[in-house]
Write an enzyme that holds these catalytic residues in place. Structure first.
Site, short mmCIF file in Angstrom:
data_model
loop_
_atom_site.label_atom_id
_atom_site.label_comp_id
_atom_site.label_asym_id
_atom_site.label_seq_id
_atom_site.Cartn_x
_atom_site.Cartn_y
_atom_site.Cartn_z
N SER A 9 0.83 -1.21 0.00
CA SER A 9 0.00 0.00 0.00
C SER A 9 0.86 1.26 0.00
O SER A 9 1.66 1.47 0.91
CB SER A 9 -0.91 0.01 1.23
OG SER A 9 -1.48 1.30 1.37
N HIS A 51 -1.00 -1.40 -4.16
CA HIS A 51 -2.33 -1.12 -3.60
C HIS A 51 -2.49 0.39 -3.39
O HIS A 51 -1.66 1.03 -2.76
CB HIS A 51 -2.43 -1.88 -2.27
CG HIS A 51 -3.75 -1.82 -1.59
ND1 HIS A 51 -4.79 -2.69 -1.88
CD2 HIS A 51 -4.22 -1.00 -0.60
CE1 HIS A 51 -5.82 -2.42 -1.11
NE2 HIS A 51 -5.51 -1.39 -0.32
N ASP A 91 -4.86 3.29 -1.93
CA ASP A 91 -5.97 3.56 -1.02
C ASP A 91 -6.59 4.92 -1.30
O ASP A 91 -6.00 5.95 -1.03
CB ASP A 91 -5.46 3.50 0.43
CG ASP A 91 -5.23 2.07 0.89
OD1 ASP A 91 -6.17 1.26 0.75
OD2 ASP A 91 -4.12 1.76 1.35
N MET A 135 -9.45 7.59 -0.50
CA MET A 135 -10.37 7.99 0.58
C MET A 135 -10.97 9.35 0.26
O MET A 135 -10.26 10.25 -0.20
CB MET A 135 -9.62 8.04 1.91
CG MET A 135 -8.88 6.75 2.24
SD MET A 135 -8.15 6.80 3.86
CE MET A 135 -7.17 5.28 3.82
N HIS A 191 -8.30 0.58 -4.18
CA HIS A 191 -9.26 0.33 -3.11
C HIS A 191 -10.04 1.62 -2.85
O HIS A 191 -9.50 2.56 -2.26
CB HIS A 191 -8.46 -0.13 -1.87
CG HIS A 191 -9.28 -0.35 -0.64
ND1 HIS A 191 -8.70 -0.52 0.60
CD2 HIS A 191 -10.62 -0.46 -0.44
CE1 HIS A 191 -9.65 -0.71 1.51
NE2 HIS A 191 -10.82 -0.67 0.90
N MET A 214 -12.38 3.71 -0.95
CA MET A 214 -13.10 3.92 0.31
C MET A 214 -13.86 5.23 0.15
O MET A 214 -13.51 6.26 0.73
CB MET A 214 -12.10 3.97 1.48
CG MET A 214 -11.56 2.61 1.81
SD MET A 214 -10.05 2.69 2.79
CE MET A 214 -8.84 2.80 1.48
N MET A 235 -11.41 -6.35 5.33
CA MET A 235 -10.70 -5.34 6.13
C MET A 235 -10.41 -5.91 7.52
O MET A 235 -11.31 -6.40 8.21
CB MET A 235 -11.55 -4.07 6.29
CG MET A 235 -11.77 -3.26 5.02
SD MET A 235 -10.26 -2.75 4.18
CE MET A 235 -9.43 -1.78 5.44
N GLY A 252 -9.47 3.75 6.81
CA GLY A 252 -9.25 5.19 7.02
C GLY A 252 -7.79 5.56 7.23
O GLY A 252 -7.35 6.60 6.79
N ASP A 269 -6.59 -6.75 4.39
CA ASP A 269 -6.04 -5.40 4.39
C ASP A 269 -6.11 -4.75 5.78
O ASP A 269 -7.19 -4.54 6.31
CB ASP A 269 -6.84 -4.56 3.38
CG ASP A 269 -6.29 -3.17 3.19
OD1 ASP A 269 -5.23 -2.85 3.75
OD2 ASP A 269 -6.92 -2.39 2.44
N GLY A 270 -4.93 -4.44 6.32
CA GLY A 270 -4.86 -3.69 7.57
C GLY A 270 -4.09 -4.43 8.65
O GLY A 270 -4.45 -5.54 9.04
C1 DX5 Z 1 -6.66 1.31 5.49
C2 DX5 Z 1 -6.11 0.92 4.14
C3 DX5 Z 1 -4.97 -0.03 4.18
C4 DX5 Z 1 -3.77 0.45 4.90
C5 DX5 Z 1 -2.86 -0.68 5.22
O1 DX5 Z 1 -7.83 2.02 5.34
O2 DX5 Z 1 -7.11 0.34 3.35
O3 DX5 Z 1 -4.62 -0.43 2.87
O4 DX5 Z 1 -3.05 1.40 4.18
O5 DX5 Z 1 -1.80 -0.17 5.94
P1 DX5 Z 1 -1.07 -0.96 7.09
O6 DX5 Z 1 -0.47 -2.17 6.43
O7 DX5 Z 1 -0.06 0.00 7.56
O8 DX5 Z 1 -2.11 -1.33 8.10
ZN ZN Z 2 -6.55 -0.63 1.36
#
Ligand code: DX5
Ligand code: ZN
Length: 214
Positions: A7, A32, A34, A36, A65, A67, A136, A141, A172-173
């Site tokens: 990510s 990946h 992210d 938002m 991804h 969000m 997740m 976030g 993820d996370g």
């Molecule tokens: C959170 C994201 C993740 C996040 C993962 O909302 O969707 O992709 O960046 O990061 P780490 O691996 O640091 O938890």
């Molecule tokens: Zn993500």
């Protein structure tokens, strides 16, 4: 073997191009991204222009991804910017059937993500129509949060439901060297990792560890 999607949320945004290049070279299978919108989640990150800007720096799949509350507004631009996989949230404000059709119209792979409180059962009707489920293991976030072990049961449940069908399960996370083995054991096909890889002295070493290679 499990694949690793790194990510870029944990990257230095002032030099995203070289960060993506370094992740590619270190052995990331996917990049990946992210996205938002400050509404679906209380944070604001990248738009389609960022995907377009990083696209020349890797040939690996860009795993986007979303969000966001209303993905339909953004899907065409993200598709045209060079995304390979577009994942929307089951909890967003729009109908899944319409979003799946829109992503497929652009010949992109379709993913649906579920937040920690969403049940696996809710995604069952869509499994025949999609390529990937993103489980997740933190509240979406922010990067750098602790892994929620409840995700493991969901991964195993999904794998059993999917059986021989070609639907990947991505988690993820909070994935790191400590939590990755349990994710692999539960059957995850793709591990998303931000902080663990990006903040590691050796990105290649970190990716290897996530894959279970010493
Ligand atoms: C959170 C994201 C993740 C996040 C993962 O909302 O969707 O992709 O960046 O990061 P780490 O691996 O640091 O938890
Ligand atoms: Zn993500």
């Amino acid at each position: 073997m499990v694949q690793v999607a790194t990510s870029i949320l944990s990257a230095d945004f002032a030099k995203l191009g070289s960060e993506v290049k370094a992740l590619d070279k270190a052995g990331a299978d996917w990049i990946h991204v992210d996205v938002m919108d400050g509404c679906f989640v209380p944070n604001l990150t990248m738009g389609p222009m960022v995907v377009q800007s990083i696209r020349p720096y890797t040939k690996k799949p860009l795993d986007v991804h979303l969000m966001v509350k209303k993905p339909s507004v953004l899907i065409p631009a993200f598709a045209q910017a060079g995304s390979d996989i577009i994942t929307v949230h089951l909890e967003c404000a729009e109908k899944m059937e319409n979003l799946i059709a829109l992503i497929k119209k652009f010949h992109k792979k379709v993913g649906i993500s579920i937040k920690p409180k969403t049940k696996v059962a809710d995604i069952i009707p869509y499994l025949p129509m999609i390529d990937l489920v993103l489980v997740m293991s933190v509240e979406p976030g922010f990067g750098g949060q602790a892994f929620m072990p409840q995700a493991l049961k969901k991964i195993a449940e999904l794998k059993a439901l999917i059986g021989r069908k070609k639907v990947l399960v991505e988690v993820d996370g909070g994935v790191n060297d400590v939590t990755a083995p349990a994710c692999r054991l539960a059957g995850a096909d793709v591990l998303v990792a931000g902080n663990y890889v990006l903040k590691n002295k050796s990105k290649a070493g970190a990716i290897k560890k996530l894959k279970g290679k010493s």
